[in-house]
Design a protein around this motif. Structure first.
Motif, PDB file in Angstrom:
ATOM      1  N   PHE A  51       0.646  20.516 -26.944  1.00 40.44           N
ATOM      2  CA  PHE A  51      -0.272  20.559 -25.812  1.00 40.44           C
ATOM      3  C   PHE A  51      -0.721  19.144 -25.457  1.00 40.44           C
ATOM      4  CE2 PHE A  51      -4.360  21.151 -23.754  1.00 40.44           C
ATOM      5  CZ  PHE A  51      -4.076  22.172 -22.872  1.00 40.44           C
ATOM      6  N   PRO A  52      -0.829  18.761 -24.225  1.00 45.76           N
ATOM      7  CA  PRO A  52      -0.709  19.498 -22.980  1.00 45.76           C
ATOM      8  C   PRO A  52       0.624  19.279 -22.270  1.00 45.76           C
ATOM      9  CG  PRO A  52      -1.890  17.470 -22.523  1.00 45.76           C
ATOM     10  CD  PRO A  52      -1.528  17.478 -24.003  1.00 45.76           C
ATOM     11  N   ASP A  53       1.382  18.250 -22.647  1.00 45.52           N
ATOM     12  CA  ASP A  53       2.554  17.888 -21.840  1.00 45.52           C
ATOM     13  C   ASP A  53       3.892  18.341 -22.421  1.00 45.52           C
ATOM     14  OD1 ASP A  53       2.744  16.187 -23.980  1.00 45.52           O
ATOM     15  OD2 ASP A  53       2.795  14.340 -22.806  1.00 45.52           O
ATOM     16  N   GLY A  54       3.877  19.044 -23.540  1.00 48.32           N
ATOM     17  CA  GLY A  54       5.112  19.517 -24.143  1.00 48.32           C
ATOM     18  C   GLY A  54       5.778  18.520 -25.075  1.00 48.32           C
ATOM     19  N   ILE A  98       2.799  27.613 -15.930  1.00 47.24           N
ATOM     20  CA  ILE A  98       3.247  26.287 -16.362  1.00 47.24           C
ATOM     21  C   ILE A  98       4.746  26.134 -16.143  1.00 47.24           C
ATOM     22  CG2 ILE A  98       3.546  24.763 -18.361  1.00 47.24           C
ATOM     23  CD1 ILE A  98       0.887  25.925 -19.440  1.00 47.24           C
ATOM     24  N   VAL A  99       5.518  27.157 -16.528  1.00 44.82           N
ATOM     25  CA  VAL A  99       6.973  27.111 -16.364  1.00 44.82           C
ATOM     26  C   VAL A  99       7.343  26.994 -14.883  1.00 44.82           C
ATOM     27  CG1 VAL A  99       9.080  28.483 -16.594  1.00 44.82           C
ATOM     28  CG2 VAL A  99       7.531  28.258 -18.524  1.00 44.82           C
ATOM     29  N   LEU A 119       8.949  36.886 -16.226  1.00 49.03           N
ATOM     30  CA  LEU A 119       8.432  36.768 -17.585  1.00 49.03           C
ATOM     31  C   LEU A 119       7.087  37.470 -17.723  1.00 49.03           C
ATOM     32  CD1 LEU A 119       9.269  33.009 -18.273  1.00 49.03           C
ATOM     33  CD2 LEU A 119      10.641  35.017 -18.805  1.00 49.03           C
ATOM     34  N   THR A 120       6.224  37.241 -16.755  1.00 54.63           N
ATOM     35  CA  THR A 120       4.913  37.886 -16.785  1.00 54.63           C
ATOM     36  C   THR A 120       5.067  39.398 -16.642  1.00 54.63           C
ATOM     37  OG1 THR A 120       3.948  35.915 -15.799  1.00 54.63           O
ATOM     38  CG2 THR A 120       2.623  37.905 -15.727  1.00 54.63           C
ATOM     39  N   ASN A 151       8.448  21.784 -19.418  1.00 54.48           N
ATOM     40  CA  ASN A 151       7.291  21.682 -20.307  1.00 54.48           C
ATOM     41  C   ASN A 151       7.356  22.799 -21.342  1.00 54.48           C
ATOM     42  OD1 ASN A 151       4.751  21.710 -21.555  1.00 54.48           O
ATOM     43  ND2 ASN A 151       3.752  20.898 -19.721  1.00 54.48           N
ATOM     44  N   ARG A 152       7.504  22.426 -22.598  1.00 50.05           N
ATOM     45  CA  ARG A 152       7.661  23.397 -23.683  1.00 50.05           C
ATOM     46  C   ARG A 152       6.414  24.252 -23.889  1.00 50.05           C
ATOM     47  NH1 ARG A 152       9.591  18.486 -26.678  1.00 50.05           N
ATOM     48  NH2 ARG A 152      11.746  18.315 -26.035  1.00 50.05           N
ATOM     49  N   VAL A 153       5.258  23.735 -23.531  1.00 49.12           N
ATOM     50  CA  VAL A 153       4.017  24.485 -23.725  1.00 49.12           C
ATOM     51  C   VAL A 153       4.049  25.793 -22.937  1.00 49.12           C
ATOM     52  CG1 VAL A 153       1.514  24.447 -23.320  1.00 49.12           C
ATOM     53  CG2 VAL A 153       2.642  22.461 -24.311  1.00 49.12           C
ATOM     54  N   GLY A 154       4.598  25.777 -21.740  1.00 47.33           N
ATOM     55  CA  GLY A 154       4.701  26.999 -20.949  1.00 47.33           C
ATOM     56  C   GLY A 154       5.574  28.044 -21.623  1.00 47.33           C
TER      57      GLY A 154
END
Length: 186
Positions: A122-125, A53-54, A4-5, A60-63
């Motif tokens: 944020f922070p836990d999704g 994060i992922v 992804l990165t 975790n949806r935030v990632g």
């Protein structure tokens, strides 16, 4: 996550190459090329943080949202640079009109995702409480309306006023203009 990165970095490098290739063209309507590239480079941080994060917490949806923000900015930057190279640089490039159209609305994804969902989850999704669901739904509706307006409003593209929207729907112009005012007020 590394993929992804790397994907975001590849899109950024492509945007950089296209921007450097178009250095002899006039400045784009939306601002300076350098400013756009600095913005895109800084937004790579979202993709990196999202990938980290992922990797640690795939659920975790935030990632995933952070990655989407980074990718949307990189795609927007590439599309705008490609459009400028084609139309301001007077080069016949395949897909230039499609890139112009993409650059017109891609900001909706990055701005909406960062301004609504990244902050909301944020922070836990997860939402702070169930009552926040209405904010999420309204945000989604707002993003959908913003996409529809920017993608299908006939006339000049705001990011490239020398072009007309290739998918503009003349019959819906009054409705789309009213929705645009509604989005601003929302």
């Amino acid at each position: 996550p590394l993929f992804l990165t790397a994907l975001c970095l590849a899109v950024f490098v492509a945007a950089l190459a296209v921007t450097v290739g178009s250095r002899a063209t006039a400045e784009p309507a939306w601002g300076s090329r350098l400013g756009g590239l600095v913005w895109a480079f800084s937004m790579l941080g979202f993709a990196v943080v999202g990938a980290l994060i992922v990797r640690a917490q795939p659920s975790n949806r935030v990632g995933w949202i952070a990655f989407a923000i980074g990718l949307a900015v990189e795609l927007d930057t590439f599309a705008g640079s490609y459009r400028d190279l084609a139309f301001l640089g007077h080069r016949a490039l395949p897909g230039a009109t499609a890139m112009a159209w993409l650059a017109e609305w891609a900001w909706v994804i990055s701005l909406g995702s960062s301004g609504i969902y990244f902050l909301l989850l944020f922070p836990d999704g997860h939402l702070p409480t169930r009552r926040w669901r209405v904010v999420g739904w309204l945000g989604g509706v707002g993003m959908a309306v913003a996409f529809i307006v920017t993608a299908f409003l006939p006339g000049e593209l705001t990011s490239a006023p020398y072009l007309t929207n290739p998918l503009g729907i003349e019959a819906l112009e009054p409705l789309l203009r009213a929705l645009a005012v509604g989005i601003v007020l929302l």
